[in-house]
Design a protein around this motif. Structure first.
Motif, short mmCIF file in Angstrom:
data_model
loop_
_atom_site.label_atom_id
_atom_site.label_comp_id
_atom_site.label_asym_id
_atom_site.label_seq_id
_atom_site.Cartn_x
_atom_site.Cartn_y
_atom_site.Cartn_z
N UNK A 197 -24.13 -15.76 -19.14
CA UNK A 197 -24.06 -17.22 -19.30
C UNK A 197 -25.02 -18.33 -18.96
N UNK A 198 -26.12 -17.86 -18.27
CA UNK A 198 -27.37 -18.61 -18.07
C UNK A 198 -27.90 -18.61 -19.38
N UNK A 199 -28.23 -17.57 -19.99
CA UNK A 199 -28.83 -17.63 -21.18
C UNK A 199 -28.11 -18.23 -22.48
N UNK A 200 -26.82 -18.17 -22.28
CA UNK A 200 -25.90 -18.91 -23.51
C UNK A 200 -26.08 -20.38 -23.33
N UNK A 201 -25.73 -20.84 -21.86
CA UNK A 201 -26.15 -22.47 -21.83
C UNK A 201 -27.31 -22.68 -22.11
N UNK A 202 -28.29 -22.10 -21.90
CA UNK A 202 -29.92 -22.55 -22.20
C UNK A 202 -30.07 -22.74 -23.71
N UNK A 203 -29.43 -21.73 -24.32
CA UNK A 203 -29.69 -21.60 -25.88
C UNK A 203 -28.58 -22.82 -26.64
N UNK A 204 -27.31 -23.01 -26.00
CA UNK A 204 -26.56 -23.92 -26.60
C UNK A 204 -27.28 -25.28 -26.46
N UNK A 205 -27.73 -25.40 -25.20
CA UNK A 205 -28.34 -26.76 -25.03
C UNK A 205 -29.46 -27.02 -25.72
N UNK A 206 -30.01 -26.10 -26.37
CA UNK A 206 -31.15 -26.28 -27.27
C UNK A 206 -30.53 -26.36 -28.78
N UNK A 207 -29.24 -26.38 -29.06
CA UNK A 207 -28.89 -26.58 -30.21
C UNK A 207 -28.50 -25.31 -31.16
N UNK A 208 -28.80 -24.13 -30.30
CA UNK A 208 -28.64 -22.78 -31.02
C UNK A 208 -27.25 -22.23 -31.12
N UNK A 209 -26.96 -21.44 -32.04
CA UNK A 209 -25.53 -20.89 -32.34
C UNK A 209 -25.49 -19.67 -31.62
N UNK A 210 -24.59 -19.67 -30.64
CA UNK A 210 -24.68 -18.72 -29.86
C UNK A 210 -23.07 -17.94 -29.63
N UNK A 211 -23.05 -16.64 -29.86
CA UNK A 211 -21.71 -16.01 -29.62
C UNK A 211 -21.72 -15.01 -28.39
N UNK A 212 -21.01 -15.28 -27.19
CA UNK A 212 -20.72 -14.43 -26.21
C UNK A 212 -19.56 -13.44 -26.34
N UNK A 213 -19.78 -12.17 -26.18
CA UNK A 213 -18.85 -11.30 -26.25
C UNK A 213 -18.66 -10.59 -24.68
N UNK A 214 -17.49 -10.76 -24.09
CA UNK A 214 -17.32 -10.37 -22.93
C UNK A 214 -16.02 -9.65 -22.76
N UNK A 215 -16.21 -8.04 -22.14
CA UNK A 215 -14.88 -7.28 -22.39
C UNK A 215 -13.84 -7.66 -21.31
N UNK A 216 -14.03 -8.59 -20.22
CA UNK A 216 -12.99 -8.78 -19.46
C UNK A 216 -12.54 -10.25 -19.94
N UNK A 217 -11.53 -10.73 -18.74
CA UNK A 217 -11.21 -12.39 -18.89
C UNK A 217 -11.48 -12.89 -17.74
N UNK A 218 -12.18 -14.06 -17.90
CA UNK A 218 -12.60 -14.82 -16.51
C UNK A 218 -11.34 -15.67 -15.94
N UNK A 219 -11.23 -15.90 -14.61
CA UNK A 219 -11.88 -15.37 -13.63
C UNK A 219 -11.45 -13.71 -13.27
N UNK A 220 -12.39 -13.11 -12.92
CA UNK A 220 -12.22 -11.55 -12.96
C UNK A 220 -13.08 -11.16 -11.57
N UNK A 221 -12.45 -10.00 -10.79
CA UNK A 221 -13.19 -9.53 -9.69
C UNK A 221 -14.36 -8.91 -10.07
N UNK A 222 -15.12 -9.15 -9.17
CA UNK A 222 -16.94 -8.58 -9.28
C UNK A 222 -17.30 -8.25 -7.90
N UNK A 223 -17.56 -6.93 -7.83
CA UNK A 223 -17.97 -6.21 -6.62
C UNK A 223 -19.36 -6.85 -6.12
N UNK A 224 -19.46 -7.75 -5.16
CA UNK A 224 -20.50 -8.54 -4.70
C UNK A 224 -20.50 -9.24 -3.45
N UNK A 225 -21.35 -9.43 -2.51
CA UNK A 225 -21.26 -10.19 -1.51
C UNK A 225 -21.01 -11.93 -1.82
#
Length: 376
Positions: free
Chosen positions: A15-43
């Motif tokens: 997502x950070x890469x996609x935001x930075x690229x799109x803000x520079x006017x670049x065409x970006x496709x992000x493929x995500x296997x799940x649907x947000x919001x989704x669980x993530x094992x992390x503190x």
């Protein structure tokens, strides 16, 4: 359809890469296997040094500001406090969904429930096959996590060091505002990260060879009276790609690896979100430069090796000592609280690991080696 960049994975790095690229006017496709919001094992811990690299409205997601850390080994405890926050705690489902929405609003096309099936390089680009068909791009960014399929195909012989963690969101018996680090977990540590309702808790084994992690997790729960009845807690397992040694190139041909896909996780306490977001942003900068006739994406690999690897090497040496001799570590920071004050400065972004280690060594030398004036 053809894009400037296709990104596999919509976690913090993607997502950070996609935001930075799109803000520079670049065409970006992000493929995500799940649907947000989704669980993530992390503190869900964000070191304070990350905030300057994110938008100001992130503060709406912060559940706790952390100014105190307690290290514990059985019945012994040592704490260290800071006037300014050293970390911020968030709920990962909300945080990740926030980053995805930022990328979408910047102009990136986000396709969820769209796992990648395969990719290959073609003349002047890459071709990506997914559930809905195929698309092409000038560059591909692999942000698909610890077991990245992009990384496995790019470097089939690369074996990451995968640590194992067990974590859960759990109720607490008090309104603690302190992060607890439990060093009684063999070859790793346990954590309690307080949130608005309850806490993120878990254990991590950095040697990755533990036979009964659930047993270690139950022992951890029993050691902490702050935690409620363990019967209400459903833990989840996760793998963490801890840095051990320099990786193969993280930019090769027209493919870049970021975040966990690139093995960019601090080997001391397993911090990954800072490096995920920063590597995503650095990868975007390299791609923009390459698209405008610059140095090419190999500049990304050089940037990572310069910005992250020296700190990882220092943190790795510290981790070996701390997890082998946790009692000595606890006694050392009890006798020399200034050392922990310096480390908290790393989390605040005031110094690097290398600067921290040099300052600690100099402080110890001044204390234990008498100065002999040989003049005259």
């Amino acid at each position: 359809m053809h894009y400037d960049v296709i990104i596999i994975g919509a976690g913090p790095a993607g997502s950070a890469a996609a935001s930075a690229l799109a803000r520079e006017g670049r065409s970006v496709l992000v493929l995500e296997k799940e649907i947000h919001p989704r669980h993530k094992s992390c503190g869900g811990g964000l070191s304070a040094r990350l905030l300057p690299f994110l938008d100001a409205d992130l503060k709406e997601l912060i559940e706790r500001e952390i100014r105190r850390i307690v290290f514990r080994l059985r019945q012994k405890e040592v704490s260290s406090s800071s006037v300014d926050p050293v970390a911020y705690l968030v709920m990962r489902p909300r945080f990740d969904a926030y980053l995805v929405e930022k990328a979408r609003k910047a102009g990136a096309e986000i396709r969820e429930n769209a796992p990648m099936r395969d990719w290959c390089e073609i003349p002047d680009g890459v071709e990506v096959h997914h559930r809905a068909g195929r698309d092409t791009a000038s560059f591909l960014i692999g942000a698909d996590g610890a077991t990245s399929r992009v990384a496995r195909k790019l470097h089939p012989l690369w074996k990451k060091h995968l640590a194992f963690a067990v974590e859960a969101e759990a109720p607490m018996r008090s309104r603690e505002e302190t992060v607890w680090i439990d060093l009684a977990v063999p070859r790793g540590y346990g954590w309690i990260f307080p949130k608005t309702s309850g806490a993120a808790i878990g254990i991590a084994d950095f040697k990755s060879k533990v036979e009964k992690p659930q047993g270690l997790y139950r022992d951890f729960l029993k050691r902490h009276p702050l935690l409620s009845d363990e019967g209400s807690i459903a833990p989840n397992g996760a793998t963490i790609p801890i840095y051990r040694r320099a990786s193969p190139p993280l930019a090769q041909g027209r493919v870049l690896l970021v975040g966990d896909a690139g093995g960019l996780v601090d080997p001391l306490f397993g911090e990954g979100i800072f490096y995920a977001i920063r590597s995503g942003q650095l990868a975007a900068q390299a791609v923009v430069a390459a698209l405008t006739g610059g140095d090419g994406v190999r500049s990304y690999d050089r940037a990572v090796r310069t910005a992250f690897y020296p700190d990882f090497e220092t943190a790795g040496r510290m981790a070996k000592w701390i997890y082998a001799f946790p009692g000595l570590f606890l006694e050392a920071i009890r006798r020399h609280p200034g050392a922990m004050d310096l480390y908290l400065g790393v989390l605040r972004g005031e110094r690097s690991y290398g600067q921290f280690w040099r300052e600690v060594q100099w402080a110890f030398l001044q204390k234990w080696i008498p100065f002999k004036n040989t003049a005259g």
